[in-house]
Design an enzyme around this catalytic site. Structure first.
Site, PDB file in Angstrom:
ATOM      1  N   ASN A 100      13.925   0.237  -1.651  1.00  0.00           N
ATOM      2  CA  ASN A 100      13.328   1.498  -1.229  1.00  0.00           C
ATOM      3  C   ASN A 100      13.660   2.643  -2.171  1.00  0.00           C
ATOM      4  O   ASN A 100      12.965   3.645  -2.202  1.00  0.00           O
ATOM      5  CB  ASN A 100      13.793   1.861   0.182  1.00  0.00           C
ATOM      6  CG  ASN A 100      13.282   0.859   1.211  1.00  0.00           C
ATOM      7  OD1 ASN A 100      12.198   0.294   1.057  1.00  0.00           O
ATOM      8  ND2 ASN A 100      14.063   0.623   2.240  1.00  0.00           N
TER       9      ASN A 100
ATOM     10  N   ALA B 242       0.806  -1.221   0.000  1.00  0.00           N
ATOM     11  CA  ALA B 242       0.000   0.000   0.000  1.00  0.00           C
ATOM     12  C   ALA B 242       0.838   1.270   0.000  1.00  0.00           C
ATOM     13  O   ALA B 242       0.335   2.355  -0.242  1.00  0.00           O
ATOM     14  CB  ALA B 242      -0.931   0.012   1.218  1.00  0.00           C
TER      15      ALA B 242
ATOM     16  N   ARG C 132      12.003  -1.063 -66.230  1.00  0.00           N
ATOM     17  CA  ARG C 132      12.776   0.146 -65.974  1.00  0.00           C
ATOM     18  C   ARG C 132      12.947   0.846 -67.318  1.00  0.00           C
ATOM     19  O   ARG C 132      12.814   0.226 -68.379  1.00  0.00           O
ATOM     20  CB  ARG C 132      14.134  -0.199 -65.363  1.00  0.00           C
ATOM     21  CG  ARG C 132      15.011  -0.997 -66.300  1.00  0.00           C
ATOM     22  CD  ARG C 132      16.263  -1.526 -65.631  1.00  0.00           C
ATOM     23  NE  ARG C 132      17.131  -2.162 -66.590  1.00  0.00           N
ATOM     24  CZ  ARG C 132      17.973  -3.136 -66.309  1.00  0.00           C
ATOM     25  NH1 ARG C 132      18.038  -3.623 -65.075  1.00  0.00           N
ATOM     26  NH2 ARG C 132      18.747  -3.655 -67.230  1.00  0.00           N
TER      27      ARG C 132
ATOM     28  N   ARG D 210      10.706   7.216  -1.475  1.00  0.00           N
ATOM     29  CA  ARG D 210      12.140   7.255  -1.750  1.00  0.00           C
ATOM     30  C   ARG D 210      12.479   6.877  -3.193  1.00  0.00           C
ATOM     31  O   ARG D 210      13.593   7.100  -3.641  1.00  0.00           O
ATOM     32  CB  ARG D 210      12.872   6.327  -0.763  1.00  0.00           C
ATOM     33  CG  ARG D 210      12.856   6.846   0.670  1.00  0.00           C
ATOM     34  CD  ARG D 210      13.248   5.790   1.698  1.00  0.00           C
ATOM     35  NE  ARG D 210      12.141   4.868   1.981  1.00  0.00           N
ATOM     36  CZ  ARG D 210      12.210   3.896   2.896  1.00  0.00           C
ATOM     37  NH1 ARG D 210      13.319   3.714   3.594  1.00  0.00           N
ATOM     38  NH2 ARG D 210      11.163   3.100   3.093  1.00  0.00           N
TER      39      ARG D 210
HETATM   40  C1  UD1 Z   1      10.336  -2.676   6.770  1.00  0.00           C
HETATM   41  C2  UD1 Z   1      10.434  -3.138   8.221  1.00  0.00           C
HETATM   42  C3  UD1 Z   1      11.913  -3.340   8.589  1.00  0.00           C
HETATM   43  C4  UD1 Z   1      12.552  -4.321   7.634  1.00  0.00           C
HETATM   44  C5  UD1 Z   1      12.348  -3.902   6.180  1.00  0.00           C
HETATM   45  C6  UD1 Z   1      12.766  -5.027   5.266  1.00  0.00           C
HETATM   46  C7  UD1 Z   1       8.546  -2.093   9.388  1.00  0.00           C
HETATM   47  C8  UD1 Z   1       8.117  -1.014  10.279  1.00  0.00           C
HETATM   48  N1  UD1 Z   1       9.836  -2.132   9.087  1.00  0.00           N
HETATM   49  O1  UD1 Z   1      10.971  -1.400   6.701  1.00  0.00           O
HETATM   50  O2  UD1 Z   1      12.008  -3.842   9.925  1.00  0.00           O
HETATM   51  O3  UD1 Z   1      13.945  -4.432   7.913  1.00  0.00           O
HETATM   52  O4  UD1 Z   1      10.940  -3.633   5.913  1.00  0.00           O
HETATM   53  O5  UD1 Z   1      12.769  -4.648   3.909  1.00  0.00           O
HETATM   54  O6  UD1 Z   1       7.740  -2.916   8.971  1.00  0.00           O
HETATM   55  N2  UD1 Z   1       3.366  -0.656   3.542  1.00  0.00           N
HETATM   56  C9  UD1 Z   1       1.996  -0.665   3.532  1.00  0.00           C
HETATM   57  N3  UD1 Z   1       1.331   0.213   4.346  1.00  0.00           N
HETATM   58  C10 UD1 Z   1       1.977   1.089   5.165  1.00  0.00           C
HETATM   59  C11 UD1 Z   1       3.391   1.075   5.163  1.00  0.00           C
HETATM   60  C12 UD1 Z   1       4.053   0.196   4.349  1.00  0.00           C
HETATM   61  O7  UD1 Z   1       1.369  -1.440   2.821  1.00  0.00           O
HETATM   62  O8  UD1 Z   1       1.301   1.833   5.867  1.00  0.00           O
HETATM   63  C13 UD1 Z   1       4.061  -1.611   2.666  1.00  0.00           C
HETATM   64  C14 UD1 Z   1       4.946  -0.932   1.632  1.00  0.00           C
HETATM   65  O9  UD1 Z   1       4.238  -0.753   0.426  1.00  0.00           O
HETATM   66  C15 UD1 Z   1       6.101  -1.919   1.462  1.00  0.00           C
HETATM   67  C16 UD1 Z   1       6.140  -2.664   2.783  1.00  0.00           C
HETATM   68  O10 UD1 Z   1       4.917  -2.395   3.446  1.00  0.00           O
HETATM   69  O11 UD1 Z   1       5.867  -2.849   0.423  1.00  0.00           O
HETATM   70  C17 UD1 Z   1       7.308  -2.226   3.650  1.00  0.00           C
HETATM   71  O12 UD1 Z   1       7.223  -0.832   3.887  1.00  0.00           O
HETATM   72  P1  UD1 Z   1       8.512   0.086   3.850  1.00  0.00           P
HETATM   73  O13 UD1 Z   1       8.091   1.479   4.125  1.00  0.00           O
HETATM   74  O14 UD1 Z   1       9.295  -0.163   2.646  1.00  0.00           O
HETATM   75  O15 UD1 Z   1       9.296  -0.467   5.142  1.00  0.00           O
HETATM   76  P2  UD1 Z   1      10.833  -0.377   5.459  1.00  0.00           P
HETATM   77  O16 UD1 Z   1      11.141   0.967   5.988  1.00  0.00           O
HETATM   78  O17 UD1 Z   1      11.627  -0.869   4.333  1.00  0.00           O
HETATM   79 CA    CA Z   2      11.136  -1.492   2.279  1.00  0.00          CA
END
Ligand code: UD1
Ligand code: CA
Length: 459
Positions: A228, A11, A440, A16
């Site tokens: 990311n 979602a 031709r 980034r």
């Molecule tokens: C997350 C983990 C981190 C882990 C890393 C691995 C959390 C808080 N942190 O961090 O511990 O090391 O993944 O790659 O979970 N998403 C939603 N809804 C939201 C937020 C995020 O669906 O409200 C989805 C994003 O689309 C994504 C995934 O969850 O596919 C991970 O979110 P992201 O923001 O990338 O988390 P990281 O900071 O990478």
């Molecule tokens: Ca991530």
């Protein structure tokens, strides 16, 4: 067997990435990263698959299609909040739920299977997939106690300097006892640096409730990379490319420069084929034994027969037989069928054309919408004039015909078997078999004219 469910988190906006395209739709090689995740998770038998969508929900759903149920997370309040959106579909169910982030496309089905198996064997309430990262910055860190048991996960932004020095990371993939997961999620707060509801907090919560929590450490950090930003996207592309190239090389394919060879996952290549640098092979292409691709060729959805060579050329959606020679600098456009031992040389474009066995189009020609027999020689600069601005018409060239250089064949037209077309002809009528067609202007020489002209110019 215990029931198995999967929740894919997709979602987030992916701020980034700095892109108009939603993060999980960015392709890694041939398909959006979230599609890689779903394809691999699905290799495990599942009783339910739910994808959480939010940003670009319509587009993400459209890409994934009927392969998943969807739940919308209206506000992106964190990964814990995201999982809670699936509560209605999963609450109360007995079984194991795997949770995977939509941005970790390289984890394989085998790893998911191993995680499920480990989780069910140990009867833990939660099993987190971890890896040792050479540069763990940005990832959640796995905090273990003196007995080496997992205590909790701390996000990078919330971690102390000592915690940041830990290189075991949370890959964002977990198996949970489904009921315990939804109970624990009720206790997750957003009291942290990012003001988000963190899913990994469930690990610490279950531990505090004295539940069994374990970690499953994978050997290969590369498999677990989370994307990311664009730099990580390029890393993922490189890792997947290397994984695919290595498996072909182990199967007996020579890849001269694996760092500069891009072979998509569905492509099949037989033994003793040689792939030269700068080549890209895409779609559901098949490259048969001892074929040579490249240097610098792009092949999409093509069948390429044994011992065929395609140099510095582009070919798509076509069938190319055995011992065919193509290039350098040829373009084989869709729906072409090139028979064995044919030759398509420099600067030749072929479209929707059947080329018979042993026929040659060696230089500088456009042959489109054509049915060319066997042992035909198409001279340099020949053009099938297939388009009148409205419709496309067929040119037929029968076996053993010889088309002289720089001829125009105005379609629809047939050049009969064994006939000759004189160089420079514009053919508008059918040519009977064994005939010579000359179309031709006749040449006339004016004796001494040039000399007289020069003399006159002197005055
Ligand atoms: C997350 C983990 C981190 C882990 C890393 C691995 C959390 C808080 N942190 O961090 O511990 O090391 O993944 O790659 O979970 N998403 C939603 N809804 C939201 C937020 C995020 O669906 O409200 C989805 C994003 O689309 C994504 C995934 O969850 O596919 C991970 O979110 P992201 O923001 O990338 O988390 P990281 O900071 O990478
Ligand atoms: Ca991530």
């Amino acid at each position: 067997m215990a029931k198995r469910y999967a929740v894919i988190l997709a979602a987030g906006k992916g701020t980034r990435m700095k892109s108009k395209l939603y993060k999980v739709l960015h392709p890694v090689m041939d398909r959006p990263m979230v599609q890689h995740v779903i394809d691999q998770v699905k290799t495990v038998h599942l009783d339910k698959l739910v994808t959480i969508v939010g940003f670009g929900a319509d587009q993400v759903e459209e890409h994934i299609g009927s392969g998943s149920e969807f739940v919308v997370q209206k506000k992106q309040l964190g990964t814990g909040h995201a999982v809670l959106q699936a509560e209605e579909l999963l609450t109360g169910k007995e079984g194991t739920t795997i949770i995977v982030c939509g941005d970790t496309p390289l984890i394989t089905g085998d790893t998911y299977q191993a995680l499920f198996d480990e989780h069910e064997k140990t009867k833990a309430k939660a099993t987190v997939l971890t890896a040792k990262a050479p540069d763990p910055g940005g990832y959640g860190r796995v905090i273990r106690n003196e007995q080496n048991e997992v205590e909790k996960i701390v996000e990078h932004k919330d971690a102390s300097a000592r915690e940041r020095s830990i290189n075991e990371i949370n890959t964002g993939t977990y198996c949970f006892d489904n009921q315990a997961l939804f109970r624990a999620l009720q206790h997750v707060s957003n009291d942290n640096k990012q003001g988000e509801y963190y899913l990994p907090d469930v690990i610490g919560i279950l531990r505090e409730q004295s539940e069994k929590v374990s970690a499953f450490l994978t050997e290969d950090f590369n498999e677990t990379i989370g994307i990311n930003d664009r730099a990580a996207l390029a890393d993922a592309e490189r890792i997947l490319k290397r994984r695919i190239n290595e498996s072909h090389m182990r199967n007996g394919v020579s890849i001269i420069d694996p760092d500069h060879t891009y072979i998509h996952p569905e492509v099949k290549i037989e033994q003793d084929a040689v792939i030269h640098p700068g080549s890209i092979i895409k779609g559901d292409s098949v490259i048969e034994a001892a074929a040579e691709i490249g240097p610098h060729s792009e092949i999409t959805n093509c069948y390429v027969g044994e011992e065929t060579a395609i140099k510095q050329s582009v070919a798509s959606d076509s069938k190319i037989g055995n011992r065919v020679n193509i290039g350098p600098y040829a373009h084989i456009r869709p729906e072409s069928v090139i028979s064995n031992k044919a030759k398509i040389g420099n600067f030749v474009e072929v479209k929707k054309t059947k080329l018979g066995e042993g026929s040659k189009i060696s230089h500088l020609s456009y042959i489109g919408d054509a049915d060319v027999g066997s042992n035909v020689n198409v001279g340099c600069g020949t053009i099938t004039v297939n388009y009148d601005g409205k419709n496309k018409y067929l040119t037929t060239i029968e076996d053993d015909a010889f088309i002289g250089c720089n001829s125009n064949l105005i379609a629809p037209v047939t050049v009969g078997q064994g006939s000759y077309v004189a160089a420079g002809s514009t053919i508008t009528k059918n040519v009977p078999g064994d005939a010579l067609a000359i179309a031709r202007a006749r040449q006339s020489n004016k004796d001494g004219y040039a000399a007289r002209l020069k003399n006159r110019q002197k005055d």
